[in-house]
Motif scaffolding. Structure first.
Motif, PDB file in Angstrom:
ATOM      1  N   ASN A  63       0.689  -1.110   0.008  1.00 21.71           N
ATOM      2  CA  ASN A  63       0.064   0.044  -0.141  1.00 21.71           C
ATOM      3  C   ASN A  63       0.836   1.400  -0.135  1.00 21.71           C
ATOM      4  O   ASN A  63       0.409   2.460   0.642  1.00 21.71           O
ATOM      5  CB  ASN A  63      -0.781  -0.012   1.410  1.00 21.71           C
ATOM      6  N   ASP A  64       2.036   1.109  -0.580  1.00 20.17           N
ATOM      7  CA  ASP A  64       3.000   2.302  -0.528  1.00 20.17           C
ATOM      8  C   ASP A  64       3.750   1.866  -1.756  1.00 20.17           C
ATOM      9  O   ASP A  64       4.035   0.834  -2.284  1.00 20.17           O
ATOM     10  CB  ASP A  64       3.657   2.652   0.825  1.00 20.17           C
ATOM     11  N   TYR A  65       4.635   2.998  -2.206  1.00 17.96           N
ATOM     12  CA  TYR A  65       5.703   2.785  -3.123  1.00 17.96           C
ATOM     13  C   TYR A  65       5.244   2.106  -4.319  1.00 17.96           C
ATOM     14  O   TYR A  65       5.850   1.173  -5.002  1.00 17.96           O
ATOM     15  CB  TYR A  65       6.756   1.841  -2.599  1.00 17.96           C
ATOM     16  N   LYS A  66       4.077   2.617  -4.890  1.00 19.88           N
ATOM     17  CA  LYS A  66       3.541   2.424  -6.074  1.00 19.88           C
ATOM     18  C   LYS A  66       3.026   3.537  -6.924  1.00 19.88           C
ATOM     19  O   LYS A  66       2.829   4.716  -6.241  1.00 19.88           O
ATOM     20  CB  LYS A  66       2.388   1.377  -5.964  1.00 19.88           C
ATOM     21  N   GLY A  67       3.144   3.324  -7.932  1.00 21.01           N
ATOM     22  CA  GLY A  67       2.857   4.683  -9.035  1.00 21.01           C
ATOM     23  C   GLY A  67       1.453   4.659  -9.750  1.00 21.01           C
ATOM     24  O   GLY A  67       1.047   3.495 -10.115  1.00 21.01           O
ATOM     25  N   PHE A  68       0.748   5.719  -9.661  1.00 26.23           N
ATOM     26  CA  PHE A  68      -0.666   5.735 -10.236  1.00 26.23           C
ATOM     27  C   PHE A  68      -0.676   6.873 -11.101  1.00 26.23           C
ATOM     28  O   PHE A  68       0.325   7.736 -11.572  1.00 26.23           O
ATOM     29  CB  PHE A  68      -1.658   6.005  -9.266  1.00 26.23           C
ATOM     30  N   SER A  69      -1.988   6.767 -11.988  1.00 31.35           N
ATOM     31  CA  SER A  69      -2.203   7.671 -12.782  1.00 31.35           C
ATOM     32  C   SER A  69      -2.510   9.045 -12.336  1.00 31.35           C
ATOM     33  O   SER A  69      -2.776   9.135 -11.151  1.00 31.35           O
ATOM     34  CB  SER A  69      -3.303   7.350 -13.727  1.00 31.35           C
ATOM     35  N   PRO A  70      -2.023  10.404 -13.065  1.00 36.32           N
ATOM     36  CA  PRO A  70      -2.253  11.793 -12.231  1.00 36.32           C
ATOM     37  C   PRO A  70      -3.828  11.719 -11.867  1.00 36.32           C
ATOM     38  O   PRO A  70      -4.163  12.795 -11.144  1.00 36.32           O
ATOM     39  CB  PRO A  70      -1.998  12.730 -13.370  1.00 36.32           C
ATOM     40  N   GLY A  71      -4.740  10.990 -12.692  1.00 32.89           N
ATOM     41  CA  GLY A  71      -6.157  11.049 -12.224  1.00 32.89           C
ATOM     42  C   GLY A  71      -6.678  10.430 -10.980  1.00 32.89           C
ATOM     43  O   GLY A  71      -7.702  10.692 -10.566  1.00 32.89           O
ATOM     44  N   THR A  72      -5.622   9.474 -10.534  1.00 26.49           N
ATOM     45  CA  THR A  72      -5.879   8.659  -9.261  1.00 26.49           C
ATOM     46  C   THR A  72      -5.974   9.421  -8.146  1.00 26.49           C
ATOM     47  O   THR A  72      -4.819  10.244  -7.735  1.00 26.49           O
ATOM     48  CB  THR A  72      -5.061   7.539  -9.392  1.00 26.49           C
ATOM     49  N   ASP A  73      -6.972   9.687  -7.239  1.00 27.43           N
ATOM     50  CA  ASP A  73      -6.926  10.263  -6.068  1.00 27.43           C
ATOM     51  C   ASP A  73      -7.043   9.245  -4.734  1.00 27.43           C
ATOM     52  O   ASP A  73      -7.415   8.228  -4.889  1.00 27.43           O
ATOM     53  CB  ASP A  73      -7.690  11.432  -5.958  1.00 27.43           C
ATOM     54  N   TRP A  74      -6.877   9.797  -3.541  1.00 25.31           N
ATOM     55  CA  TRP A  74      -6.977   8.892  -2.415  1.00 25.31           C
ATOM     56  C   TRP A  74      -8.417   8.322  -2.348  1.00 25.31           C
ATOM     57  O   TRP A  74      -8.511   7.312  -1.507  1.00 25.31           O
ATOM     58  CB  TRP A  74      -6.459   9.792  -1.325  1.00 25.31           C
ATOM     59  N   ASP A  75      -9.231   9.060  -2.784  1.00 24.39           N
ATOM     60  CA  ASP A  75     -10.827   8.569  -2.790  1.00 24.39           C
ATOM     61  C   ASP A  75     -10.807   7.111  -3.817  1.00 24.39           C
ATOM     62  O   ASP A  75     -11.801   6.261  -3.582  1.00 24.39           O
ATOM     63  CB  ASP A  75     -11.936   9.311  -2.980  1.00 24.39           C
ATOM     64  N   THR A  76     -10.279   7.221  -4.704  1.00 29.13           N
ATOM     65  CA  THR A  76     -10.378   6.398  -5.849  1.00 29.13           C
ATOM     66  C   THR A  76      -9.007   5.257  -6.201  1.00 29.13           C
ATOM     67  O   THR A  76      -9.292   4.102  -6.829  1.00 29.13           O
ATOM     68  CB  THR A  76     -10.391   6.925  -7.381  1.00 29.13           C
ATOM     69  N   VAL A  77      -7.978   5.389  -5.314  1.00 31.34           N
ATOM     70  CA  VAL A  77      -6.823   4.714  -5.408  1.00 31.34           C
ATOM     71  C   VAL A  77      -7.145   3.009  -5.199  1.00 31.34           C
ATOM     72  O   VAL A  77      -7.794   2.953  -4.051  1.00 31.34           O
ATOM     73  CB  VAL A  77      -5.677   5.240  -4.648  1.00 31.34           C
ATOM     74  N   ASP A  78      -6.750   2.296  -5.942  1.00 36.97           N
ATOM     75  CA  ASP A  78      -6.856   0.851  -5.619  1.00 36.97           C
ATOM     76  C   ASP A  78      -5.295   0.425  -5.644  1.00 36.97           C
ATOM     77  O   ASP A  78      -4.697   0.132  -6.853  1.00 36.97           O
ATOM     78  CB  ASP A  78      -7.630   0.021  -6.848  1.00 36.97           C
ATOM     79  N   PHE A  79      -4.708   0.117  -4.504  1.00 36.06           N
ATOM     80  CA  PHE A  79      -3.397  -0.211  -4.568  1.00 36.06           C
ATOM     81  C   PHE A  79      -2.975  -1.345  -5.235  1.00 36.06           C
ATOM     82  O   PHE A  79      -1.922  -1.567  -5.778  1.00 36.06           O
ATOM     83  CB  PHE A  79      -2.665  -0.180  -3.102  1.00 36.06           C
ATOM     84  N   LYS A  80      -4.002  -2.479  -5.474  1.00 43.79           N
ATOM     85  CA  LYS A  80      -3.614  -3.525  -5.960  1.00 43.79           C
ATOM     86  C   LYS A  80      -3.471  -3.392  -7.493  1.00 43.79           C
ATOM     87  O   LYS A  80      -3.026  -4.225  -8.175  1.00 43.79           O
ATOM     88  CB  LYS A  80      -4.810  -4.656  -5.858  1.00 43.79           C
ATOM     89  N   SER A  81      -4.075  -2.277  -7.968  1.00 44.24           N
ATOM     90  CA  SER A  81      -4.048  -2.149  -9.448  1.00 44.24           C
ATOM     91  C   SER A  81      -2.662  -1.712 -10.064  1.00 44.24           C
ATOM     92  O   SER A  81      -2.477  -1.575 -11.378  1.00 44.24           O
ATOM     93  CB  SER A  81      -5.018  -0.988  -9.952  1.00 44.24           C
ATOM     94  N   ALA A  82      -1.741  -1.598  -9.236  1.00 45.24           N
ATOM     95  CA  ALA A  82      -0.499  -1.155  -9.721  1.00 45.24           C
ATOM     96  C   ALA A  82       0.744  -2.002  -8.910  1.00 45.24           C
ATOM     97  O   ALA A  82       0.623  -2.348  -8.117  1.00 45.24           O
ATOM     98  CB  ALA A  82       0.003   0.322  -9.340  1.00 45.24           C
ATOM     99  N   PRO A  83       1.698  -2.143  -9.830  1.00 44.76           N
ATOM    100  CA  PRO A  83       2.830  -3.087  -9.345  1.00 44.76           C
ATOM    101  C   PRO A  83       3.552  -2.491  -8.186  1.00 44.76           C
ATOM    102  O   PRO A  83       4.007  -1.237  -8.328  1.00 44.76           O
ATOM    103  CB  PRO A  83       3.653  -3.421 -10.472  1.00 44.76           C
ATOM    104  N   ALA A  84       4.288  -3.309  -7.375  1.00 42.77           N
ATOM    105  CA  ALA A  84       5.135  -2.466  -6.215  1.00 42.77           C
ATOM    106  C   ALA A  84       6.449  -2.121  -7.092  1.00 42.77           C
ATOM    107  O   ALA A  84       6.936  -2.815  -7.799  1.00 42.77           O
ATOM    108  CB  ALA A  84       5.712  -3.516  -5.409  1.00 42.77           C
ATOM    109  N   ILE A  85       6.697  -0.830  -6.957  1.00 50.66           N
ATOM    110  CA  ILE A  85       8.049  -0.291  -7.467  1.00 50.66           C
ATOM    111  C   ILE A  85       9.197  -1.360  -7.090  1.00 50.66           C
ATOM    112  O   ILE A  85       9.374  -1.661  -6.139  1.00 50.66           O
ATOM    113  CB  ILE A  85       8.399   1.153  -7.232  1.00 50.66           C
TER     114      ILE A  85
END
Lengths: 450, 450
Positions: free
Chosen positions: A284-306
């Motif tokens: 749930n940290d050290y992952k990258g998201f799209s500029p359009g993703t905010d804390w209300d919509t973020v799904d940490f599972k959708s991005a690979p761990a850096i």
């Protein structure tokens, strides 16, 4: 053209007392950091007594002394970076200046009773003492750059506030690490082809823990750990000395080419597993998201761990906001460049006209006056390159922006601008780096222009 | 919101007859290509006789027939790409539509007498027939995307003219390849640890040759060829059929994750060596330079031969210049995304407002209605992902620009703009891809707006 030196003043935006205070915790701890900046090495007897009195209840009371030149982002846990110009002064960053990124209090580990546990292999748990690590396995030495995923986060904050420490451009440093190869230790613990059938990750647990007893943890892909070319070390030396307390004494894992957060310090446990570490920092940290993703919509599972970091470079001198003498005819620009995954930096381009035209900088992979380090094998360029270019100053300008961008041998480039790579955690900030210079006229002692 | 379909017309700038004529050879051969476009499949008897008459002196006379839908960049040697929308129609690109990039005439090879020579190993030369390749080694199948280093070169030409074929966005395709593993063949030829002490590269020579007898050649790093994870094939099948003549019949090397130019077709010779191939294409072509480097100052030795390619993506539909009906409320945007070196594409961002805001597209790695391909092991994501997003159209706009950019699992991003990555050979063109749409009003049969 006369040879001149550009005189630089400390850029105001990086002075500790004037850095933006972004979050409540930053504001509180900023005053502490300013206090430390002023007082390290000059505590009077009364202050010392007071500090002793509160020490017993403070898990950070046994944290080591640090060099006062470090720019503190957070005091507890301790997070600090050197002034950028130190980075380009020295190909190998002296340990005292190497950026410090702690997630928790520095644990005090007795090297005589230290134990490293290797778990998850068919033979059961292998327990090694520090002496075992030093004597049972060949000692390997690797020069590797470590970079925090949050390096240059302050530039993301200028677009829109992010959560995280407000790192400048110096949460990156380069050191020579020595220790046992993780691969050798895993083989001694029973790793073999049958394990590769089901295992996918190597988890690490630190000896640093929070008040609930949760230890810092992270994992890397198994393949990185077991291939001959991965060069993953269980390091007990940094720059030829035993590891400093802030860098993981007595043992840390050094995972060349991989984000700092996976280079777990004060290493207590290694676990071979089918799954990634379940730690907060992996999931749930050290992952990258799209500029359009905010804390209300973020799904940490959708991005690979850096793991591997992208191509990076920055200008270490002149500093942003530096004042240049109008009578100077040229400016020397210096910086660092590095890429993750062992990809070698092959070129750095520098522009003085907003990116319309570019000059190629000179690269070096050694300290000045020393022989270059030998070329690493393909895919194993773990260390940065320092670069430098001396270029004429435009004679009429009032202000000057200098830009740098680097290219690695997979021909990956840095993105042009920050906003399109902005992300809620402010990680992976690697747009072209820009510094602005102001021109002043050189004045005589009577105040007249020379 | 009603479900509507965006009606698209062929963008004018990609029509063969209106593409810019950049170089003398292009101009000459453009008319040939336009002729072919019109006449394939409709030659009359007289034309056929004329063609027969000149065939004997033309080294290209035995080139195979090609599908008329291909957009021809050059006829001799044959270079052509499919219409972009074909790419996003199909996860596996049908062989007839797979982009064709030939450097020389297509050689006619008799499969019965075909021989592959493996040289440079201590045991001497190993010679294999096609039958040997098929029967002496296990057959492996890999789905891998190949991309020409010049893909999207036409966008570089809009900044400043470059030398090279004026590729659009479709010099990239995805196929399933089957054959022997190069690793297995090298081991059969005597490759072992002692060779790894001195050897660094694997050179390939094609059976295609120019009028002086010089064959096409290139090389890859040895490590890529010999590691289990490299997945380099001596392919004799493409999409379940024997290799088509344009794709290297009877055998080509498929080097997943590596630029097309090293995937040598009509493979005649493999040479283990300490040095890279000395061929023109390895030494003095297919390298990237700074935008400031021109043909007077270029030092080809200063840049590494392109091997792994950087992160790439493009919008295949709607096409640039497409006309959208004003009454449509939404638009479906499709494209491809791929990264070199086995790095997996993890996200594609799409913007309809010049990059101010971004939406995340849906990715797929299968043909529609079919089960997704299994997740590749880390570092072995050789195939592209197709992506798609359906998004509301801004109701008032007269013109609309759509942008895409992709991110791989090393979190490398595409650069924002073309000019700062412009280079004299026009290779490595991977800036954000942009298409512009025009709005029209839907008219009734009497010419009135509906």
């Amino acid at each position: 053209m006369s040879s001149t030196t550009t005189r630089l003043s400390r850029p105001t935006h990086l002075k500790p007392q004037t850095r933006p205070l972004l979050f409540p915790f930053s504001a509180r701890q900023k005053s502490q950091s300013t206090a430390l900046w002023k007082t390290v090495g000059e505590l009077n007897a009364e202050d010392k007594k007071k500090q002793q009195a509160i020490k017993s209840s403070d898990p950070y009371s046994s944290d080591p002394e640090r060099h006062p030149v470090l720019r503190i982002n957070n005091l507890k846990p301790f997070n600090a970076e050197p002034p950028p110009e130190i980075l380009s002064d020295s190909y190998i960053t002296p340990s005292a200046f190497f950026f410090k990124r702690n997630h928790l209090p520095v644990p005090q580990v007795d090297p005589a009773s230290y134990q490293l546990h290797v778990e998850g292999l068919p033979g059961g748990v292998l327990t090694l003492s520090l002496e075992d690590l030093k004597t049972r396995f060949p000692k390997h030495t690797v020069t590797a750059t470590l970079q925090c995923a949050g390096n240059r986060r302050s530039e993301m904050n200028t677009v829109k506030l992010v959560k995280g420490l407000n790192w400048g451009i110096a949460a990156i440093s380069n050191a020579t690490w020595s220790g046992a190869k993780l691969r050798d230790v895993l083989q001694a613990a029973g790793y073999g082809p049958e394990v590769a059938q089901w295992a996918r990750h190597v988890q690490f647990e630190g000896l640093d823990k929070d008040v609930t007893g949760t230890t810092y943890g992270a994992s890397i892909p198994l393949n990185k750990a077991v291939t001959e070319e991965g060069d993953v070390l269980l390091a007990y030396e940094m720059n030829g000395q035993e590891l400093p307390a802030d860098h993981g004494f007595p043992v840390r894992v050094v995972v060349p080419g991989i984000v700092g957060a996976r280079n777990v310090k004060w290493l207590g446990k290694i676990i071979i597993s089918a799954e990634e570490s379940s730690s907060h920092w992996q999931q749930n940290d050290y992952k990258g998201f799209s500029p359009g993703t905010d804390w209300d919509t973020v799904d940490f599972k959708s991005a690979p761990a850096i793991q591997e970091l992208p191509i990076q470079s920055a200008i270490t001198t002149p500093a942003d906001g530096a004042v240049v003498d109008r009578s100077d005819e040229e400016v020397t620009v210096k910086g660092y460049a590095w890429s993750g995954g062992g990809r070698e930096v092959v070129r750095v381009d520098v522009s003085l006209d907003g990116g319309k035209t570019w000059q190629v900088a000179q690269l070096r992979n050694s300290d000045k006056g020393q022989a270059p380090e030998p070329m690493p094998p393909p895919g194993r360029a773990w260390a940065w390159k320092l670069w430098e270019v001396t270029t004429p100053l435009p004679p009429e300008a009032q202000e000057l922006e200098i830009i740098c961008k680097a290219v690695d041998n997979s021909y990956n480039m840095q993105p042009d601008t920050v906003a399109p790579i902005w992300n809620l955690r402010g990680v992976l900030s690697n747009a072209w780096h820009r510094v602005k210079l102001c021109f002043c006229s050189r004045l005589t002692s009577t105040g007249q222009e020379m």
